[in-house]
Design a protein around this motif. Structure first.
Motif, PDB file in Angstrom:
ATOM      1  N   SER A  47      -7.547  -2.588  -5.370  1.00 13.32           N
ATOM      2  CA  SER A  47      -6.549  -3.592  -5.022  1.00 13.32           C
ATOM      3  C   SER A  47      -5.613  -3.842  -6.200  1.00 13.32           C
ATOM      4  CB  SER A  47      -7.208  -4.879  -4.525  1.00 13.32           C
ATOM      5  OG  SER A  47      -7.975  -5.443  -5.554  1.00 13.32           O
TER       6      SER A  47
ATOM      7  N   ARG B 252       8.159   3.534  -6.780  1.00 11.13           N
ATOM      8  CA  ARG B 252       7.968   2.277  -6.078  1.00 11.13           C
ATOM      9  C   ARG B 252       9.224   1.422  -6.021  1.00 11.13           C
ATOM     10  NH1 ARG B 252       2.649  -1.066  -6.043  1.00 11.13           N
ATOM     11  NH2 ARG B 252       1.302   0.614  -5.430  1.00 11.13           N
TER      12      ARG B 252
ATOM     13  N   SER C  39       0.030 -14.588  -4.482  1.00 21.49           N
ATOM     14  CA  SER C  39      -1.131 -15.250  -3.902  1.00 21.49           C
ATOM     15  C   SER C  39      -2.197 -15.391  -4.984  1.00 21.49           C
ATOM     16  CB  SER C  39      -1.665 -14.445  -2.723  1.00 21.49           C
ATOM     17  OG  SER C  39      -2.631 -13.549  -3.159  1.00 21.49           O
TER      18      SER C  39
ATOM     19  N   VAL D  61       0.872  -1.165   0.000  1.00 22.94           N
ATOM     20  CA  VAL D  61       0.000   0.000   0.000  1.00 22.94           C
ATOM     21  C   VAL D  61       0.907   1.211   0.000  1.00 22.94           C
ATOM     22  CG1 VAL D  61      -1.761   1.235   1.270  1.00 22.94           C
ATOM     23  CG2 VAL D  61      -1.680  -1.232   1.389  1.00 22.94           C
TER      24      VAL D  61
ATOM     25  N   MET E 165      -4.698  -1.499  -8.224  1.00 26.35           N
ATOM     26  CA  MET E 165      -3.817  -0.339  -8.144  1.00 26.35           C
ATOM     27  C   MET E 165      -2.749  -0.574  -7.079  1.00 26.35           C
ATOM     28  SD  MET E 165      -5.196   3.445  -7.474  1.00 26.35           S
ATOM     29  CE  MET E 165      -4.896   3.691  -5.750  1.00 26.35           C
ATOM     30  N   THR E 166      -3.178  -1.156  -5.980  1.00 23.80           N
ATOM     31  CA  THR E 166      -2.258  -1.328  -4.866  1.00 23.80           C
ATOM     32  C   THR E 166      -1.141  -2.312  -5.185  1.00 23.80           C
ATOM     33  OG1 THR E 166      -4.130  -0.968  -3.441  1.00 23.80           O
ATOM     34  CG2 THR E 166      -2.157  -1.821  -2.428  1.00 23.80           C
ATOM     35  N   VAL E 167      -1.502  -3.386  -5.899  1.00 26.33           N
ATOM     36  CA  VAL E 167      -0.435  -4.348  -6.189  1.00 26.33           C
ATOM     37  C   VAL E 167       0.389  -3.915  -7.386  1.00 26.33           C
ATOM     38  CG1 VAL E 167      -1.608  -6.292  -5.160  1.00 26.33           C
ATOM     39  CG2 VAL E 167      -1.976  -5.794  -7.566  1.00 26.33           C
ATOM     40  N   GLY E 168       0.056  -2.753  -7.955  1.00 30.80           N
ATOM     41  CA  GLY E 168       0.945  -2.204  -8.963  1.00 30.80           C
ATOM     42  C   GLY E 168       0.492  -2.416 -10.392  1.00 30.80           C
TER      43      GLY E 168
ATOM     44  N   PRO F 190       4.498   3.796   2.593  1.00 32.48           N
ATOM     45  CA  PRO F 190       3.798   2.700   1.960  1.00 32.48           C
ATOM     46  C   PRO F 190       4.052   1.430   2.750  1.00 32.48           C
ATOM     47  CG  PRO F 190       5.757   3.235   0.735  1.00 32.48           C
ATOM     48  CD  PRO F 190       5.734   4.135   1.924  1.00 32.48           C
ATOM     49  N   VAL F 191       3.066   0.624   2.840  1.00 36.29           N
ATOM     50  CA  VAL F 191       3.236  -0.619   3.574  1.00 36.29           C
ATOM     51  C   VAL F 191       3.665  -1.665   2.589  1.00 36.29           C
ATOM     52  CG1 VAL F 191       2.100  -2.295   5.022  1.00 36.29           C
ATOM     53  CG2 VAL F 191       1.403   0.080   5.088  1.00 36.29           C
ATOM     54  N   SER F 192       4.842  -2.152   2.738  1.00 40.58           N
ATOM     55  CA  SER F 192       5.275  -3.152   1.786  1.00 40.58           C
ATOM     56  C   SER F 192       5.132  -4.516   2.422  1.00 40.58           C
ATOM     57  CB  SER F 192       6.715  -2.894   1.378  1.00 40.58           C
ATOM     58  OG  SER F 192       7.574  -3.469   2.305  1.00 40.58           O
ATOM     59  N   THR F 193       4.512  -5.384   1.745  1.00 43.58           N
ATOM     60  CA  THR F 193       4.338  -6.728   2.260  1.00 43.58           C
ATOM     61  C   THR F 193       5.186  -7.646   1.421  1.00 43.58           C
ATOM     62  OG1 THR F 193       2.487  -6.960   0.784  1.00 43.58           O
ATOM     63  CG2 THR F 193       1.979  -6.344   3.029  1.00 43.58           C
ATOM     64  N   PRO F 194       5.569  -8.752   2.008  1.00 40.44           N
ATOM     65  CA  PRO F 194       6.395  -9.673   1.233  1.00 40.44           C
ATOM     66  C   PRO F 194       5.692 -10.020  -0.071  1.00 40.44           C
ATOM     67  CG  PRO F 194       6.238 -10.384   3.513  1.00 40.44           C
ATOM     68  CD  PRO F 194       5.320  -9.223   3.367  1.00 40.44           C
ATOM     69  N   LYS F 195       6.459  -9.981  -1.115  1.00 35.52           N
ATOM     70  CA  LYS F 195       5.864 -10.258  -2.419  1.00 35.52           C
ATOM     71  C   LYS F 195       5.662 -11.751  -2.577  1.00 35.52           C
ATOM     72  CE  LYS F 195       7.927  -6.388  -4.765  1.00 35.52           C
ATOM     73  NZ  LYS F 195       9.158  -6.075  -5.426  1.00 35.52           N
ATOM     74  N   SER F 196       4.459 -12.145  -2.642  1.00 34.88           N
ATOM     75  CA  SER F 196       4.218 -13.536  -2.920  1.00 34.88           C
ATOM     76  C   SER F 196       3.047 -13.588  -3.877  1.00 34.88           C
ATOM     77  CB  SER F 196       3.886 -14.292  -1.639  1.00 34.88           C
ATOM     78  OG  SER F 196       2.692 -13.778  -1.113  1.00 34.88           O
TER      79      SER F 196
ATOM     80  N   GLN G 295      -4.564 -12.579  -5.981  1.00 32.82           N
ATOM     81  CA  GLN G 295      -4.024 -11.368  -6.559  1.00 32.82           C
ATOM     82  C   GLN G 295      -4.387 -11.286  -8.039  1.00 32.82           C
ATOM     83  OE1 GLN G 295      -0.227 -10.458  -4.810  1.00 32.82           O
ATOM     84  NE2 GLN G 295       0.487  -9.922  -6.825  1.00 32.82           N
TER      85      GLN G 295
END
Lengths: 408, 831
Positions: free
Chosen positions: B53, A13, B12, A2, B55-58, B4-10, B15
């Motif tokens: 969502s 990014r 899923s 996010v 948009m969020t995942v790029g 930005p909150v980055s979460t481990p890229k997996s 997605q």
């Protein structure tokens, strides 16, 4: 992932990818709390496996982003986990399911890079948390109520911004919880090198109206240094060492304090290592010293096996001994039995070529004592004023081990 | 500060991925756009969530822009929020389509609900599309006068956003003045804070171009506003408090009563739960009491406890930042912390960067009363599992030994380390024992007895080996088998990979030869022969040099290689006190964490790169100057980096070796004059050579100062040397002077001042900065002498003040130069 761009200056990014690379690269080593990337300065904050990252190119007080991020993390878990039962922690899936809430909260918390509203009570009036009620409502009526409050809170204008003007709860109770963390290190001769206590007073208040609370201690002189929640009035503390405050609704940290130079520790470990010709005999005894009068629970002794050890054979007369993947040896004792002292013994085989063990592992101990604050701090009484009915008041105390270590 | 909150890229399964998803979404949105069916809002909500969502995942969902806008006519608040978010993200790349959104955003700005008004206004300002700014002005003006404080807070920040898109539009609409009025009158503290934040940013950027803005900035720092803000400080949110406190730290109170009033008012801020507030308060306290030494000390006492609590109580990230600040304070006033040494004991679970800081602090606060305790503690770390920390702690013990008078116990401890038979412990200890012997030669007897037992074969690290060889050479008369050990080392010359060790070996054999000639002669011959055949230029040269020296005259050679040595009293400090002061001025900032003043790491990006004038020797030949400077004032990025490097190098090396002289300033050679060598590099080559030989002919013939100082019209100094000198010399004179009004007026660009100073025989080597602050580095050379004057000059055109720092090779002439410089500066603009 996010992201929220706060200023006109666009942060690409790719910085996250860069950070991710660095993070994986240094995973085994220590991670710095301020990272310099080729273009930005990054502030990562890691909570429950989720990384919060702030970037800047300008000079600024370093604690500002760090504090903000940790506040944001707290609020987010407050928001997203309250609905899903007690004990739930923030995780990737919860965040993924609630992108919209995350954005909404972030939007209110920060505008153009400047923190705005960070009081949880206020935020919850602006952005309603996803809770059971809305979920049920959604299931029953098929029409979800908006997750945005109908009106704006006006507490922002009131003199106590941390308390919303329309608290919803009327259970009329207040709980005060003393949580202490005991740090101690003992050197190899068994001398106490240092010992201090960090404590927190956590309050859970659900009182209607505009209550005015006064909390006093029997022995406030014990406290070495204190930090207060903004709701605490400073004058009464200065003059008579009492905490006078109008509490926010729900859970909050009223005060943190530090007590240094304690002379007594509740538990001791006596490690002994003797090595010769490629073998190392290890033995450790755990016992109670200065009995605190309450049971000591969930005792765990951990130590890191030095890298030069090829194999280890450890047994104990009480509890279980596990050797974890990263060569950490964990001895779970639980409670100390009445009839015997728990002891651990065993043999370590050193790498070929090494005769003696040169490094000395440090034994870390974890435990929990309910019902007592090791610093000796005691709450005298809690007065509640400005209330129609007398509320229920609950008190608890608890001590747990922080950095509690024995060197060998 | 985008978090930005980055979460481990997996990957899923939930997605969404790929283009088909986007076209699919587009289609569905289009179908829903006109629908007024009962369930439409819910369906839209689900769709919007999917778009967001993506948009969020790029995934780029901007193709759906027009469809999204079509769907945005809704009364549902959640839908609105999601739509705002989407629009804010993609408006920039679709400026034409963004126009479509203006309409509904403007309509929302007049909604009854203040939340929606505020949200709409915020989104409107966040569009950041140049050609839409005209639509911003009216809603913003209305927003500033809104009766809801929420809308006013949004509008105050909105003005700032407008300013960043179009500064002129912002000024034309007179928004800064409106903000100021609002700031001074609004009952809501958050509105006040946001106004202050916006104004600070707007005026600071404007101050470059307009005097008016600079004056406005001055009024912000003025008494009335500071007092107004301070009196309300408890109403502000914690973040706003940080902002206000930062402002207050720049305010200069008129008398002591004022200072005490302010401190009394702010004292309870030290007990705030937010660490950022505590640090900001500490900064205010430190700055307020800078001029009152005794109160300053009391402030240290007062802030100690809050800082120590912050270190222990916060998350690891927080405690590191606080620890860095504590580190700075401890380094400044170690005495005050000497009783708190226990707080700096390392915990097993501390990350190693924290341990490192703690070790440095323990080293600094060690004094007569606590040395024993601290050293005992440090010795326990030597057995630490973490090898780098074990090394660091041994070094720390050594450093404490070097700064104490009573080293008796410490020497014993160090010698015990040698008996631990761990290779890295032995290696570190050897280096320390060497340094110790250079300072306290009286301990040589005890040390040598132990060192003599160490087999040179067991030591692998070059530094340790070099140290051992140095001791073998230096104390060969006391060590029975020194010549034979050296001989065996010479025999293994080929296997020795480090040139440093080979250099030391050469010198040690030479020394040994002068003390025990018959036993060493063979080894010396072998060493010289091997050295002459060596691939390394330095080793080769030194061997050749010794060889010729011996050929020329053995007695001279002995004087060169084996001069009587004096003990080193002080090892050179790693960081100049000037830099330390500067970091201290920037308390509560990143400088402290990086241990560098901020200009070293932010300048390049923000205040414009340093401009190094093209090599000045060319200029001097080129004759007339002015235009050349402008043409040749190219960016010297490399130099800029050098500047960075040189400080960091210094920090790491922890020793005063300079690149230029490192090969020769190895301890063996310049033992007696190490501290002097550092200054010798500034002398012309001829003197430098003398110095390197350790002959003690160091005294540069200082010319008696001529009655009036005249400057060399065309001095030559390259930027590298300048930097080196700047790092070595201490400030001989530091002054403040005032520029004439004409001077300020003509200082529109740095070049004008550079040209003016050049006419006064003062050359510029680097300049930079943006109005109102310029920074120059000048240098000049005394006529007929080699001594240089280096000047750092910071000009603030807003206040017409110039801060001058002068460093000089020849300190005696610096006063004369300072007055010359000042007169040249004050003439600026009048000629």
């Amino acid at each position: 992932m996010v992201e929220k761009q706060t200023t006109g200056h666009h942060v690409d990014r790719s910085i996250c990818a860069w950070f991710w690379h660095q993070y994986n690269h240094h995973r085994n080593n220590d991670q710095m709390s301020v990272v310099t990337s080729p273009t930005h300065y990054l502030f990562p904050l890691i909570r429950h496996g989720i990384i919060f990252l702030a970037c800047t190119q300008l000079e600024l007080p370093p604690l500002l982003p760090i504090e903000f991020l940790s506040r944001f993390a707290d609020i987010l878990s407050d928001y997203l986990c309250a609905g899903s039962g007690a004990g739930a922690t923030l995780n990737e899936d919860i965040v993924k399911d609630n992108f919209v809430i995350v954005y909404e909260v972030l939007d209110e918390m920060m505008d153009n890079g400047f923190p705005l509203t960070t009081e949880p009570n206020l935020l919850k009036d602006i952005v309603l948390p996803p809770n059971l009620v809305t979920k049920v409502l959604h299931a029953v009526t098929g029409n979800s109520s908006p997750s945005v409050g109908p009106t704006l809170p006006h507490a922002a204008a009131s003199t106590v911004p941390w308390r919303s003007t329309h608290p919803k709860t009327t259970t009329n109770e207040v709980y005060v919880n003393l949580v202490e963390q005991l740090d101690a290190s003992v050197n190899r001769d068994g001398n106490l090198r240092r010992c201090q206590v960090y404590g927190e007073i956590q309050v859970n208040s659900s009182l209607p109206g505009f209550p005015d609370l006064t909390l006093s201690f029997t022995n406030p002189s014990l406290l070495n240094d204190v930090r207060f929640h903004p709701c605490v009035r400073f004058r009464p503390w200065e003059s008579s060492q009492v905490l006078s405050f109008v509490p926010p609704d729900g859970h909050f940290k009223l005060m943190t304090y530090r007590v240094k130079e304690l002379k007594k520790i509740p538990i001791y470990v006596k490690p002994q290592l003797t090595s010769d010709s490629g073998n190392c005999r290890i033995s450790a005894l755990v016992g109670v010293r200065n009995d605190p009068g309450k049971t000591i629970d969930s005792i765990i002794v951990e130590f890191q096996l030095p890298p030069c050890i090829t194999s280890a054979d450890l047994t104990s007369n009480h509890g279980t001994v596990d050797i974890l993947a990263d060569k950490t040896c964990r001895w779970s004792i639980g409670q100390i039995p009445k009839d015997k002292l728990p002891s651990l013994s065993g043999n370590l085989v050193l790498e070929p070529g090494l005769d003696r063990l040169h490094v000395a592992p440090t034994f870390q101990v974890r435990f929990k004592i309910m019902g007592i604050a090791m610093s000796g701090l005691q709450i005298d009484k809690l007065d509640v004023k400005n209330m129609p009915a007398n509320p229920y008041k609950g008190f608890r105390a608890q001590t747990q081990a922080g950095d509690y270590e024995f060197r060998s | 500060m985008a978090p930005p909150v980055s979460t481990p890229k997996s990957a899923s399964p939930s997605q969404p991925s790929g283009k088909s998803e986007v076209t699919d979404l587009k289609l569905q949105l289009r179908q829903l756009a006109g629908s007024r069916a009962p369930g439409a809002d819910d369906a839209k909500r689900d769709l919007f969530k999917r778009v967001i969502s993506c948009m969020t995942v790029g995934i780029d969902v901007s193709p759906a822009f027009s469809e999204m806008v079509m769907c945005s006519a809704t009364s549902d608040v959640v839908l609105k929020k999601m739509c705002y978010l989407y629009v804010g993200n993609y408006a920039r790349c679709n400026p034409d389509l963004a126009l479509l959104t203006i309409n509904f955003l403007q309509k929302d700005c007049h909604d009854q609900d203040p939340t929606i008004r505020g949200l709409a206004l915020r989104s409107l300002c966040s569009l950041r599309v140049q050609n839409l700014v005209e639509y911003l002005v009216a809603p913003l003006a209305a927003g500033l006068k809104d009766h809801s404080s929420y809308v006013r807070t949004v509008a105050a920040i909105g003005v700032l956003k407008l300013y960043h898109i179009s500064a002129t539009m912002c000024h034309d609409s007179d928004f800064p003045a409106a903000l100021k009025a609002l700031m001074l009158s609004d009952p809501d503290a958050q509105v006040v804070a946001n106004c202050l934040y916006s104004l600070l940013e707007i005026w600071t950027q404007d101050a470059a171009n307009s005097d008016e803005a600079a004056r406005e900035i001055e009024t912000l720092y003025g008494k009335s506003i500071i007092y107004y803000l301070l009196n309300r400080i408890k109403d502000f949110s914690e973040w706003a408090q940080c902002l206000v406190l930062d402002l207050v730290s720049k305010y200069i109170p008129s008398d002591n009563n004022e200072i005490f009033d302010m401190m009394n008012l702010l004292e309870d801020r030290l007990q705030h739960a937010n660490g950022a507030v505590v640090l900001a308060t500490i900064k205010v306290f430190l700055h307020l009491t800078m001029s009152m030494t005794d109160v300053h000390q009391q402030v240290y006492e007062r802030i100690k406890a809050p800082l120590l609590t912050l270190v222990g109580a916060g998350s690891p990230e927080q405690s590191y930042a606080v620890l860095c600040h504590l580190h700075l304070l401890v380094m400044r006033a170690p005495m005050l912390f000497s009783s708190d040494y226990k707080h700096f004991y390392c915990q097993f679970s501390d990350p190693s960067y924290v341990k490192k800081l703690k070790l440095e602090m323990l080293t600094a606060i060690a004094n007569e009363s606590n040395t024993y305790e601290i050293v005992t503690e440090l010795c326990e770390y030597a057995g630490n599992v973490d090898v780098p920390i074990a090394r660091e702690s041994i070094r720390a013990v050594g450093k404490i030994a070097l700064q104490q008078y009573d080293v008796n116990a410490i020497v014993d401890r160090l010698l015990q380390f040698l008996e631990m038979e761990k290779d890295y412990v032995t290696a570190e200890t050897l280096v320390l024992v060497k340094d110790l012997l250079r300072k306290y030669p009286q301990w040589s007897h005890d040390c040598i007895a132990v060192v003599g037992n160490i087999s040179s074969n067991s030591i692998q690290e070059p530094k340790a080996k070099a140290a051992l060889i140095w001791m073998l050479g230096e104390y060969s008369q006391d060590m029975m088998d020194a010549p034979y050990v050296l001989e065996s080392l010479v025999e293994n010359w080929e296997e020795e990979h480090s040139p440093e060790v080979r250099l030391h070996l050469l010198t040690a054999v030479m020394r040994c030869f002068f003390k025990r000639a018959p036993e060493t002669q063979k080894a010396l011959g072998a060493a010289l022969a091997a050295g002459l055949a060596d691939n390394n230029q330095d080793v080769h040269d030194r061997a050749l040099f010794y060889y010729r020296l011996l050929q020329y005259d053995v007695a001279v050679a002995e004087r060169v290689v084996n001069p009587p040595k004096q003990a080193v009293s002080v090892f050179a400090d790693t960081q100049s006190s000037e830099i330390k002061d500067r970091i201290f001025d920037e308390f509560n900032s990143l400088s402290v964490v990086y241990q560098k003043p901020s200009y070293l790491f932010t300048d390049k990006e923000h205040r414009g790169p340093f401009e190094f004038s093209e090599n000045l020797s060319n200029l001097a030949i080129g004759g007339d100057s002015g235009d050349d400077v402008i043409h040749s004032a190219q960016r010297y990025e490399e130099n800029d980096k050098d500047l960075l490097l040189s400080t960091s190098d210094k920090e790491e090396n922890g020793g005063p070796t300079h690149n230029g002289s490192s090969t020769y300033s190895a301890p063996s050679d310049v033992n007696s004059s190490r501290s002097l060598v550092s200054s010798s590099t500034t002398q012309p080559a001829a003197f430098a050579i003398d110095d390197l030989l350790g002959l003690g002919v160091l005294d540069t013939p200082v010319l008696p100062p001529p009655p009036a100082l005249s400057l060399n019209a065309k001095p030559v100094l390259d930027p590298g040397t300048f930097q080196k000198k700047w790092g070595q010399l201490t400030v001989s004179s530091s002054q403040e002077s005032t520029l004439s009004i004409q001077g300020v007026a003509s200082l529109t660009a740095p070049q004008s001042l550079i040209k003016h100073m050049q006419n006064n025989s003062i050359q510029c080597i680097a300049s930079g900065g943006q109005p109102p602050n310029y920074k120059f580095f000048f240098f000049a050379q005394k006529e007929g002498s080699s001594s240089f004057f280096l000047v750092e000059c910071i000009v603030n055109t807003a206040s017409a003040k110039a801060q001058i720092k002068i460093k000089a090779d020849d300190a005696s002439a610096s006063d004369a130069f300072a007055s010359l410089f000042q007169s040249a500066l004050s003439n600026f603009g009048s000629s």
